[in-house]
Structures are given as structure tokens and as C-alpha cells.
Write an enzyme that holds these catalytic residues in place. Structure first.
Site, PDB file in Angstrom:
ATOM      1  N   HIS A  86      -0.277  -3.202  10.977  1.00 23.21           N
ATOM      2  CA  HIS A  86       0.829  -3.956  11.595  1.00 23.21           C
ATOM      3  C   HIS A  86       1.039  -3.571  13.063  1.00 23.21           C
ATOM      4  CE1 HIS A  86       1.666  -5.619   7.694  1.00 23.21           C
ATOM      5  NE2 HIS A  86       1.689  -4.409   7.194  1.00 23.21           N
ATOM      6  N   GLN A 131       0.828  -1.197   0.000  1.00 22.40           N
ATOM      7  CA  GLN A 131       0.000   0.000   0.000  1.00 22.40           C
ATOM      8  C   GLN A 131       0.866   1.253   0.000  1.00 22.40           C
ATOM      9  OE1 GLN A 131      -3.316  -0.840   2.413  1.00 22.40           O
ATOM     10  NE2 GLN A 131      -4.155   1.215   2.426  1.00 22.40           N
ATOM     11  N   SER A 135       4.186  -6.242   2.933  1.00 27.10           N
ATOM     12  CA  SER A 135       2.831  -6.219   3.486  1.00 27.10           C
ATOM     13  C   SER A 135       1.849  -6.847   2.498  1.00 27.10           C
ATOM     14  CB  SER A 135       2.445  -4.785   3.856  1.00 27.10           C
ATOM     15  OG  SER A 135       1.236  -4.755   4.569  1.00 27.10           O
ATOM     16  N   LEU A 136       0.928  -6.062   1.958  1.00 23.62           N
ATOM     17  CA  LEU A 136      -0.015  -6.541   0.946  1.00 23.62           C
ATOM     18  C   LEU A 136       0.701  -7.294  -0.174  1.00 23.62           C
ATOM     19  CD1 LEU A 136      -2.525  -6.390  -1.034  1.00 23.62           C
ATOM     20  CD2 LEU A 136      -1.640  -4.148  -1.657  1.00 23.62           C
ATOM     21  N   ARG A 166      -9.168  -9.233   3.154  1.00 29.11           N
ATOM     22  CA  ARG A 166      -8.187  -8.623   4.063  1.00 29.11           C
ATOM     23  C   ARG A 166      -8.410  -7.116   4.138  1.00 29.11           C
ATOM     24  NH1 ARG A 166      -2.908  -6.246   3.323  1.00 29.11           N
ATOM     25  NH2 ARG A 166      -1.381  -6.838   4.926  1.00 29.11           N
TER      26      ARG A 166
END
Length: 293
Positions: free
Chosen positions: A195, A9, A88-89, A113
Site C-alpha cells: 500500500h 495478511q 486489503s487482501l 496479485r
């Protein structure tokens, strides 16, 4: 050894993916398939939406996933990874790229998600901040000694660590970090505390979705955010994906481990060049490139 890495992101931009759509029939088919899977016209927002439209988590995450995965697929025989990782993503993009997840299942998980994370963001005021110019252990100490919830969230590169948590706790930590000598401690324009423990409400929904999704044996190892290690087994991959929601992204450590394990080529697959910029700060001697068709 060829490493392919996938952004998370923040890499989105208005018009993303349009060049792929217009230049490749395979890409066009995939984008239209994605609209059908999601039940709404995400390509219209990707190609024509404003930066503000693309900032919504439930749009941003599948949009970046689609750009990255479809680009990796239209590369054809040129795409032959020996190792993959995603920020992450981007970990979900990497798992489709190395054969662990199908395109459809990966997109469905990313969408679920994103919705779960958006819901968690709306449940409590929270934020993130970028801290520049301090050693990791100083930032970790300040977070642990600050009242409220604030934790290290993204170990992006040496001297760049993102913290995450309750608004007041993050603001207080930023004040202390500036006193400790941080070059910058800047609140980020994000929807919530990714996170961090504040994402706990999203874990149950994601865990259920993952448990009901087929994970195949990966064609090459993925270096996962939670432990920065090469992972080869579907069960461990699934556990790490769930834990990732409330754990730090250990990107610096992932890159260091890939180098140690023999990485010789580094290609970023997806929108932007964020990960290439981080790599240059981790080891400026190492060449990087963007995937292109």
C-alpha cells in the site's frame, strides 16, 4: 443490517482451515478444487506448514482467501450479508462472498496479485511499521516531511496507523514519531512496502488480470479500502482494486461509514479475530462475533 468483514495478511496460522476440511464435505471439495486451480498443494502448507512457511506472500494471500471464502460458503443460509468489506487482501474474499466474483476467478486473482506483489517486494528493499498512540494527522505530517518514500498505509483504528515505504525512510519516520510522542513505532516483519508507491510495478499485472476477469453486479454493497465508501458497480470495484495496491487501507473510515449507514451486526469471517479487535477500538460499544459453522 448485517455486515460481514474479511481479514487480510497477518491473520494466518499453522493448521488454518483443517477444521473446515474435516467437518464439511463442501469445504473439502472446495479445498481440493483450490489445489487444482493453483497447480500446487496449498492445503498441505495450510494444514501442516510452519508459521514461516505461511509467511510467504504467495502462500499467505491465497491461504487466507480460501479460509475466509470457504467458511462463508459452508455457512449456507446463515450467511446473508447486507454489506461487506475486507482488509486489503480481504477485499477479494468479500467480493466472492457478495457474488461479484466466482470462487475460481477470485482465487486466480488473489494468486496473481500475490505473485505481482512478491516481485515488487524483491525489486527494492522496503518495509512497514506500526505507529501507536498518535493522531493520524501527526503521522501524515511526519511522513510528508521525511526524505524518501514513506506513506500512511493502513488506518486500522484511532491511534493505530501503519506506515510503509523505503527502509531508511520508514526508520527515520519512526525516530521522528517517537520524538513526537508515539507509544510505539515498530518495524513489522513483512516482505515489503504494501500500500505504497513501491507497489506500482504490481499494478500493471493486476490491472491486466482484472480486465480479463468477469465481475458481476454485487448482491450487496462492498465498502472498499481506497475510498471507504459503499460501492455497487463492477467498473468502480475493478478500478478500486487496482488502486488499492498503492493506496492506503482506510479501515477506520470504513467501519465508521458502515455504522453510519445502519450496521447492526458485525461478523468476522476467516482466521483470527484481528478485525474484531480493531472494531472494539473504533467503537467499543459495538458487539462483534466470529463466523462459525
Amino acid at each position: 443490517m448485517k455486515a460481514y468483514v474479511f481479514p487480510g495478511q497477518g491473520a494466518q496460522f499453522s493448521g488454518m482451515g483443517l477444521d473446515l476440511y474435516e467437518s464439511s464435505n463442501q469445504a473439502k471439495q472446495r479445498f481440493e478444487e483450490a489445489n487444482s486451480i493453483l497447480g500446487f498443494d496449498i492445503t498441505k502448507t495450510m494444514f501442516e506448514g510452519s508459521a514461516e512457511d505461511l509467511k510467504q506472500t504467495e502462500i499467505t494471500q491465497p491461504a487466507i482467501f480460501l479460509h475466509s471464502v470457504i467458511l462463508s460458503q459452508v455457512l449456507g443460509d446463515k450467511f446473508q450479508p447486507d454489506m461487506v468489506a475486507g482488509h486489503s487482501l480481504g477485499e477479494f474474499s468479500a467480493l466472492v462472498a457478495n457474488g461479484t466474483l466466482s470462487f475460481e476467478d477470485g482465487l486466480k486473482l488473489v494468486h496473481q496479485r500475490a505473485l505481482a506483489m512478491q516481485k515488487a517486494c524483491e525489486a527494492q528493499a522496503s518495509t512497514m511499521a506500526a505507529v501507536l498512540g498518535l493522531d493520524d494527522d501527526v503521522v501524515e505530517e511526519v511522513c510528508s516531511n521525511t526524505e524518501g518514500i514513506v506513506v500512511p498505509a493502513n488506518y486500522n483504528c484511532p491511534g493505530q496507523l501503519v506506515i510503509s515505504g523505503e527502509v531508511k525512510a520508514v526508520e527515520k519516520a519512526c525516530e521522528t514519531l517517537k520524538e513526537k510522542g508515539a507509544k510505539r513505532a515498530l518495524i513489522l516483519p513483512v516482505g515489503g512496502a504494501f500500500h505504497s508507491p513501491l507497489m506500482s510495478p504490481a499494478k500493471e499485472a493486476l490491472a491486466s488480470a482484472i480486465e480479463n476477469t468477469k465481475f458481476s453486479k454485487p448482491q450487496c454493497p462492498i465498502y472498499q479500502n481506497v475510498n471507504a465508501q459503499a460501492v455497487h458497480t463492477p467498473d468502480e470495484i475493478k478500478r478500486n482494486l487496482v488502486e488499492q495496491l498503492t493506496s492506503a487501507v482506510r479501515w477506520t473510515q470504513i467501519m465508521q461509514n458502515m455504522l453510519k449507514d445502519g450496521m447492526t451486526h458485525y461478523t468476522e469471517v476467516g482466521p483470527g479475530k484481528v478485525l474484531q479487535g480493531l472494531m472494539k477500538k473504533i467503537d467499543r460499544r459495538f458487539p462483534t462475533e466470529s463466523a462459525s459453522i
